[in-house]
Enzyme design. Structure first.
Site, PDB file in Angstrom:
ATOM      1  N   CYS A 121      10.106  -8.891   4.506  1.00 59.54           N
ATOM      2  CA  CYS A 121       9.254  -8.730   5.412  1.00 59.54           C
ATOM      3  C   CYS A 121       9.793 -10.428   6.278  1.00 59.54           C
ATOM      4  O   CYS A 121       8.508 -10.240   7.046  1.00 59.54           O
ATOM      5  CB  CYS A 121       9.018  -7.973   5.760  1.00 59.54           C
ATOM      6  SG  CYS A 121       6.813  -8.619   5.034  1.00 59.54           S
ATOM      7  N   PRO A 181       0.314  -1.041   0.027  1.00 56.11           N
ATOM      8  CA  PRO A 181      -0.061   0.305  -0.271  1.00 56.11           C
ATOM      9  C   PRO A 181       0.951   1.418  -0.049  1.00 56.11           C
ATOM     10  O   PRO A 181       0.369   2.036  -0.242  1.00 56.11           O
ATOM     11  CB  PRO A 181      -0.503  -0.314   1.744  1.00 56.11           C
ATOM     12  CG  PRO A 181       0.179  -1.400   2.211  1.00 56.11           C
ATOM     13  CD  PRO A 181       1.060  -1.671   1.075  1.00 56.11           C
TER      14      PRO A 181
HETATM   15  C1  LIG Z   1       5.164  -6.787   0.700  1.00 56.19           C
HETATM   16  S1  LIG Z   1       4.177  -6.701   0.260  1.00 56.19           S
HETATM   17  C2  LIG Z   1       4.607  -4.843  -0.418  1.00 56.19           C
HETATM   18  C3  LIG Z   1       4.640  -3.510   0.293  1.00 56.19           C
HETATM   19  C4  LIG Z   1       4.823  -1.920   0.342  1.00 56.19           C
HETATM   20  N1  LIG Z   1       5.800  -2.036  -0.308  1.00 56.19           N
HETATM   21  C5  LIG Z   1       5.032  -1.153   0.892  1.00 56.19           C
HETATM   22  O1  LIG Z   1       6.005  -0.632   1.806  1.00 56.19           O
HETATM   23  O2  LIG Z   1       3.697  -0.771   1.457  1.00 56.19           O
HETATM   24  C6  LIG Z   1       4.085  -7.503  -1.835  1.00 56.19           C
HETATM   25  C7  LIG Z   1       2.954  -6.648  -2.471  1.00 56.19           C
HETATM   26  O3  LIG Z   1       3.651  -7.563  -3.950  1.00 56.19           O
HETATM   27  C8  LIG Z   1       2.697  -7.288  -5.076  1.00 56.19           C
HETATM   28  N2  LIG Z   1       2.792  -8.390  -6.284  1.00 56.19           N
HETATM   29  C9  LIG Z   1       2.524  -9.483  -5.434  1.00 56.19           C
HETATM   30  N3  LIG Z   1       3.160 -10.426  -7.260  1.00 56.19           N
HETATM   31  C10 LIG Z   1       3.527  -9.322  -7.523  1.00 56.19           C
HETATM   32  C11 LIG Z   1       3.544  -9.659  -9.391  1.00 56.19           C
HETATM   33  N4  LIG Z   1       4.490 -10.340  -9.377  1.00 56.19           N
HETATM   34  N5  LIG Z   1       3.277  -8.459  -9.468  1.00 56.19           N
HETATM   35  C12 LIG Z   1       3.178  -7.429  -9.081  1.00 56.19           C
HETATM   36  N6  LIG Z   1       3.743  -7.354  -7.398  1.00 56.19           N
HETATM   37  C13 LIG Z   1       3.358  -7.884  -6.621  1.00 56.19           C
HETATM   38  C14 LIG Z   1       1.448  -7.604  -3.762  1.00 56.19           C
HETATM   39  O4  LIG Z   1      -0.178  -7.183  -4.432  1.00 56.19           O
HETATM   40  C15 LIG Z   1       1.515  -6.749  -2.688  1.00 56.19           C
HETATM   41  O5  LIG Z   1       0.828  -5.566  -3.219  1.00 56.19           O
END
Ligand SMILES: C[S@@+](CC[C@H](N)C(=O)[O-])C[C@H]1O[C@@H](n2cnc3c(N)ncnc32)[C@H](O)[C@@H]1O
Length: 468
Positions: A395, A282
């Site tokens: 994380c 987010p």
């Molecule tokens: C750890 S969270 C990110 C948290 C964010 N960076 C923050 O600091 O608020 C991982 C994110 O990866 C996205 N995600 C997972 N697989 C993905 C893909 N193949 N391509 C793009 N985004 C992806 C998910 O929707 C999720 O929002």
């Protein structure tokens, strides 16, 4: 008894109501205060444990458990506290039950175990009188068709716990019991027996609320009655509604764990640079990058999460380009100076905030997620200008999603990729969080700041690479 949480206002002084209607069948509802909250808590616990639904999803006011959403605010807080304690202490509660029961309760009895877990969570870990927890658990068992034959057992077991608490619970090895075997083994291998135990012990407490501020952490710490920790995060010492705090409306800060704020800092001075924030939603790290003056392209696969990111940026008055795309298919139009890849992971570094993680994640998830992390790393490295910097982070406390992933990436790309070691001075002097190789490795049992000695931060891994 320990724990904070809701002070229950249930008092069983009024004469007992007869819950049986005239036909002799038990009534469907108990009118006792707090009953609905216990029933919803047991239901949510069942959904997390048996259907592997994340706790946060169940507690979401827009799309979560319908019974939860229908409750008054104080009952919702009670459900949150009970479900959180039941998951955080799941292993201890299971062991207490094993000591109280002569034999296992059959699966087909449905709710009974969830009812018992909810009651013991209140009796052992929340400031709720035993009599309230026991009486409501017995009512609940009486009203559930499959649990009904066990209402006597529920009553007997819980009352015995109240009477013989010390004998039954004094020698419990809480950190070990509350950690599933596979996670314990993974942490033991990575951090040794002492490290695994310290991590598991840290999971017994809830995480603090940390803010990342656009500027002047010391001034914001004073205004909000907090302290500066980590590399300039503000840790709040009082709990309360975040959106009511000074600075929220004006977008002066956002909620982000002190450890989660460190990876973006590893990109250094990015003012005016083209930076890709990959897996951005987010948007905690997006906000950091944009606030540092970078031209940010934030990419995430989830449109719903990107919508939240965009709302967050609007509140913060920050401007970024958002792209909804799967990184495994997306092709950027131009190359970037720097990339932050916050890859999807098991999130075992966030167990203090998400006590459901140990129970809904399995070794298989780590394997699948590691494959995705590898694929993303190999793909996005070619999106950098020559000499560009790539920061990879997760994380997670699992080596397979951190150190193992970084080592394998370096090994696969010996000719083009070099590790740029992290220096503790870049992250507020948190030397404990830098490995001898130069990786960032935060753990929930580490102090968030040498000056304050304030304990705990999320488990996080980050590695910085230069790609030629
Ligand atoms: C750890 S969270 C990110 C948290 C964010 N960076 C923050 O600091 O608020 C991982 C994110 O990866 C996205 N995600 C997972 N697989 C993905 C893909 N193949 N391509 C793009 N985004 C992806 C998910 O929707 C999720 O929002």
């Amino acid at each position: 008894m320990c724990g904070s949480a809701h002070q229950d206002n249930f008092v069983s002084k009024s004469p007992k109501k007869n819950n049986k209607p005239s036909n002799g069948a038990p009534a469907e509802r108990s009118e006792k205060p707090g009953f609905a909250a216990r029933k919803v808590a047991a239901d949510i616990l069942g959904n997390v444990m048996h259907k592997k639904r994340p706790l946060d999803g169940e507690l979401d006011m827009a799309s979560g458990h319908s019974g939860f959403r229908a409750l008054a605010a104080n009952d919702r807080a009670l459900v949150r506290a009970i479900a959180g304690a039941a998951l955080r202490h799941r292993g201890e509660i299971a062991e207490i039950l094993a000591r109280l029961l002569d034999r296992d309760i059959p699966e087909k009895t449905g709710r009974v175990l969830d009812i018992l877990h909810v009651a013991i969570a209140q009796m052992q870990f929340l400031d709720i009188p035993d009599r309230a927890a026991v009486s409501l658990a017995v009512d609940h068992a009486s009203m559930d068709r499959r649990a009904r034959p066990y209402k006597g057992l529920v009553n007997g077991v819980l009352r015995r716990l109240g009477r013989e608490r010390d004998e039954i619970t004094s020698d419990l090895d809480a950190p070990r019991l509350n950690t599933p075997d596979w996670l314990w083994e993974s942490w033991q291998e990575a951090y040794g027996e002492e490290g695994a135990r310290a991590i598991a012990k840290a999971h017994e407490s809830e995480a603090a609320l940390d803010l990342t501020v656009k500027a002047d952490p010391a001034a914001w710490a004073e205004k909000l009655d907090g302290v500066v920790v980590g590399a300039g995060s503000v840790r709040l010492t009082k709990k309360g509604a975040v959106d009511a705090l000074e600075g929220f409306e004006e977008g002066a800060w956002w909620v982000q764990d002190a450890a989660a704020s460190l990876p973006a800092r590893l990109l250094g001075d990015i003012s005016g640079k083209q930076v890709a924030d990959l897996c951005a939603a987010p948007g905690g790290k997006t906000a950091q990058l944009a606030a540092s003056g970078a031209e940010v392209t934030a990419i995430d696969i989830s449109k719903a999460r990107l919508k939240r990111l965009a709302e967050n940026m609007t509140r913060l008055g920050l401007s970024v380009t958002t792209v909804a795309a799967d990184l495994r298919e997306y092709e950027p139009e131009a190359l970037f100076d720097a990339i932050l890849l916050d890859a999807p992971c098991s999130a075992t570094g966030t167990i203090r905030r998400h006590p459901d993680v140990p129970w809904i994640k399995k070794p298989y998830d780590i394997e699948k997620l590691s494959e995705i992390q590898t694929a993303l790393l190999d793909r996005v490295m070619s999106w950098l200008k020559p000499g560009g910097v790539l920061v990879y982070c997760t994380c997670s406390l699992e080596r397979a999603e951190g150190e193992g992933q970084a080592e394998a990436f370096l090994e696969r790309n010996k000719e083009r990729v070099a590790l740029v070691p992290v220096d503790a001075n870049e992250i507020g002097g948190l030397a404990e969080s830098v490995t001898p190789e130069g990786y960032l490795r935060c753990r929930p049992d580490q102090s968030a700041g040498p000056e304050t000695g304030l304990f705990g931060m999320d488990g996080f891994f980050a590695a910085r690479f230069r790609v030629s």
